[in-house]
Design a protein around this motif. Structure first.
Motif, PDB file in Angstrom:
ATOM      1  N   GLU A 188    -102.099  13.605  17.239  1.00 28.98           N
ATOM      2  CA  GLU A 188    -102.951  14.778  17.373  1.00 28.98           C
ATOM      3  C   GLU A 188    -104.402  14.404  17.057  1.00 28.98           C
ATOM      4  N   HIS A 189    -105.316  15.016  17.787  1.00 32.29           N
ATOM      5  CA  HIS A 189    -106.744  14.730  17.645  1.00 32.29           C
ATOM      6  C   HIS A 189    -107.005  13.216  17.706  1.00 32.29           C
ATOM      7  N   PRO A 190    -106.599  12.579  18.795  1.00 36.72           N
ATOM      8  CA  PRO A 190    -106.659  11.109  18.861  1.00 36.72           C
ATOM      9  C   PRO A 190    -108.074  10.585  19.040  1.00 36.72           C
ATOM     10  N   THR A 191    -108.244   9.339  18.608  1.00 34.87           N
ATOM     11  CA  THR A 191    -109.451   8.580  18.928  1.00 34.87           C
ATOM     12  C   THR A 191    -109.320   8.080  20.368  1.00 34.87           C
ATOM     13  N   PRO A 192    -110.378   7.517  20.930  1.00 38.71           N
ATOM     14  CA  PRO A 192    -110.252   6.977  22.306  1.00 38.71           C
ATOM     15  C   PRO A 192    -109.122   5.968  22.454  1.00 38.71           C
ATOM     16  N   VAL A 193    -108.961   5.076  21.472  1.00 38.44           N
ATOM     17  CA  VAL A 193    -107.872   4.096  21.553  1.00 38.44           C
ATOM     18  C   VAL A 193    -106.518   4.795  21.469  1.00 38.44           C
ATOM     19  N   GLU A 194    -106.395   5.765  20.571  1.00 39.48           N
ATOM     20  CA  GLU A 194    -105.132   6.498  20.440  1.00 39.48           C
ATOM     21  C   GLU A 194    -104.835   7.325  21.677  1.00 39.48           C
ATOM     22  N   THR A 195    -105.855   7.766  22.356  1.00 43.91           N
ATOM     23  CA  THR A 195    -105.647   8.496  23.609  1.00 43.91           C
ATOM     24  C   THR A 195    -104.982   7.605  24.651  1.00 43.91           C
ATOM     25  N   VAL A 196    -105.394   6.340  24.690  1.00 42.32           N
ATOM     26  CA  VAL A 196    -104.779   5.385  25.615  1.00 42.32           C
ATOM     27  C   VAL A 196    -103.297   5.213  25.285  1.00 42.32           C
ATOM     28  N   PHE A 197    -102.986   5.068  23.985  1.00 41.11           N
ATOM     29  CA  PHE A 197    -101.591   4.908  23.594  1.00 41.11           C
ATOM     30  C   PHE A 197    -100.783   6.172  23.894  1.00 41.11           C
TER      31      PHE A 197
END
Length: 401
Positions: A221-230
Motif C-alpha cells: 500500500e502507498h508504494p514507492t516507484p520501485v514497489e509499484t514495479v513489484f
C-alpha cells in the motif's frame, strides 16, 4: 432485546459487516447458493453418510498440484544453491528455499502455555469420549484441552502422527445440560468420522500454502516507484494464486457444509434429537454468555480497595452463575435469534450452514433417542476431573485474562 414478533421490528438491530475482497465475496455467494438447496437435499435423501464425490477428487488433485509447486521450489532451490556457478543463481536458489520453507506442510502442536488432559488424568472423561466416538463410528482422542472460556468446541490433529485433540470451551460446556454436552461431543467427534477434506493433511495444508502465497504476493500500500514495479510484476502470480484458492474453496465448501449437517446427525444420535436442538439453540445466544462473563470479570476487578484480589467465593460460583444466566434467557430471545439468522443467512460464517437451517433439518427428520447417557455417579466423577480446569479458567476470567 425489545422487538415485535408480528412485524419483526428490531429483530436484527446489529447488521454484520459486508464481506470485502474477491475471495470472501465468493465464499459468501457460494454459501448462499448452497443454502436451502443443500438443506432440502440432506433432508430428503435419507440418512447422511460420509463419502467422496467428484468435487472432492478434483480438490485433492488441485491440492497435490499446489504441493507440487512447493516441491519444485525445494528441489530447484537446492540445485541452484549447490550447482550454481557464480552470478545470482545461488542467491536465487536460497530465495526458492526460503519460499519453500514458508510453504512447507505444517503440523500443529499441543498448546505449550496451557495444560491439557491426558487419559490417566481424566479417565471418566476419556471413557465418555470413547463411548461417543464408537457411536459415531470413529475412535477417541489422545488429548483434551479445556482451558479456555470460549463459547465453542472443536477437534483438530497435532504432530506428525496426526494425533487427535478435542478442545472444549468452558463458556459453552458449562452452559449446556448433560444431554446437550453429549450431543456437543457427538457433533465434534463426528467431524473425524465424516472425512472433511478441508481439515485433512493434503487439502488443509494446500489451503494454508495458498494463503501464504497470497500474503507473500500481497501488494504494497502507498508504494514507492520501485514497489509499484513489484506490485505490477506480482499481479499475474497473485491472480493465479487467488484463482486457485477460489477453485479449492468452490470444490470443498459445499462438502464442508454438508459435513456440518452430518455432524449434527451424530449429535442427535448420541445425545438425542432434543438435546442436539437444544445445543444449537444455546449457540444462538453465545453473545449473551460472553457478555455475562465480561460482567463477572468487570465486577470482580472493580471491587473496593482492600477486597481480596482473587475471591474464592466468586470464582467458585462463576460457572453456576453462568448456567443460571443462560437458563434465564426467555424463549422469545431464542425466536428472535432464529429470525435474525434467517435474515442474515450465511453472511456471518460461510463455512457453516446457518444455525436455524441446521436446527430445521434436525426437526424435519425422525426424532432419535439418546444412545449415550450418564448417571449421577458418572456426572459427579466427570465434574471432579474437570475441577482443576474449571478453577484455572475461572481465575483467568475473573482477572480479565
Amino acid at each position: 432485546m425489545a422487538w415485535c414478533a408480528a412485524c419483526d421490528w428490531n429483530v436484527d438491530p446489529g447488521q454484520p459487516e459486508a464481506p470485502t475482497g474477491r475471495l470472501e465475496i465468493l465464499r459468501h455467494r457460494l454459501a448462499r447458493q448452497h443454502g436451502e438447496k443443500l438443506l432440502a437435499e440432506v433432508t430428503t435423501d435419507g440418512p447422511l453418510r460420509p463419502g467422496r464425490d467428484a468435487a472432492a477428487l478434483l480438490a485433492l488433485v488441485l491440492a497435490l498440484a499446489v504441493h507440487g509447486v512447493t516441491a519444485v521450489l525445494l528441489v530447484g532451490g537446492l540445485l541452484l544453491a549447490v550447482l550454481g556457478w557464480g552470478g545470482g543463481l545461488p542467491v536465487l536458489g536460497a530465495l526458492c528455499l526460503l519460499v519453500a520453507w514458508f510453504l512447507r506442510p505444517r503440523f500443529a502442536r499441543l498448546p505449550e502455555d496451557e495444560p491439557v488432559l491426558r487419559r490417566a488424568e481424566a479417565p471418566e472423561l476419556f471413557a465418555l469420549v470413547d463411548e461417543i466416538a464408537a457411536t459415531t463410528g470413529t475412535t477417541g482422542v489422545h488429548a483434551v484441552s479445556v482451558v479456555t472460556d470460549a463459547y465453542n468446541a472443536s477437534v483438530s490433529t497435532y504432530g506428525l502422527r496426526r494425533r487427535r485433540l478435542l478442545s472444549i470451551g468452558l463458556g459453552l460446556w458449562e452452559s449446556l445440560t448433560t444431554e446437550q454436552r453429549i450431543a456437543l461431543l457427538g457433533h465434534e467427534l463426528g467431524h473425524y468420522a465424516n472425512g472433511d477434506t478441508r481439515r485433512g493433511l493434503i487439502v488443509g495444508n494446500a489451503l494454508r500454502s495458498l494463503n501464504t502465497w497470497r500474503y507473500l504476493l500481497s501488494p504494497v500500500e502507498h508504494p514507492t516507484p520501485v514497489e509499484t514495479v513489484f506490485n505490477f510484476l506480482y499481479l499475474l502470480p497473485r491472480s493465479a494464486v487467488t484463482g486457485a484458492l477460489m477453485a479449492l474453496d468452490h470444490l470443498t465448501l459445499r462438502a464442508t457444509q454438508r459435513g456440518e449437517y452430518l455432524a449434527d446427525t451424530f449429535a442427535a444420535r448420541c445425545g438425542s434429537t432434543e438435546a442436539a436442538v437444544g445445543m444449537l439453540d444455546r449457540l444462538l445466544v453465545s453473545e449473551s454468555a460472553t457478555a455475562a462473563l465480561l460482567r463477572e470479570s468487570n465486577s470482580h476487578r472493580t471491587r473496593r480497595t482492600g477486597a481480596p484480589a482473587d475471591s474464592n467465593a466468586s470464582r467458585n460460583g462463576l460457572w453456576e452463575r453462568l448456567a443460571a444466566h443462560m437458563d434465564s434467557i426467555p424463549a422469545s430471545e431464542y425466536e428472535r435469534q432464529r429470525r435474525c439468522g434467517a435474515l442474515r443467512g450465511h453472511s456471518v460464517d460461510s463455512t457453516h450452514p446457518p444455525t436455524h437451517l441446521r436446527r430445521a433439518r434436525l426437526l424435519a427428520t425422525a426424532a432419535l433417542p439418546a444412545a449415550v447417557t450418564m448417571d449421577t455417579a458418572r456426572r459427579t466423577a466427570l465434574q471432579a476431573e474437570l475441577k482443576g480446569a474449571r478453577d484455572t479458567v475461572a481465575r483467568r476470567v475473573m482477572n480479565g485474562r
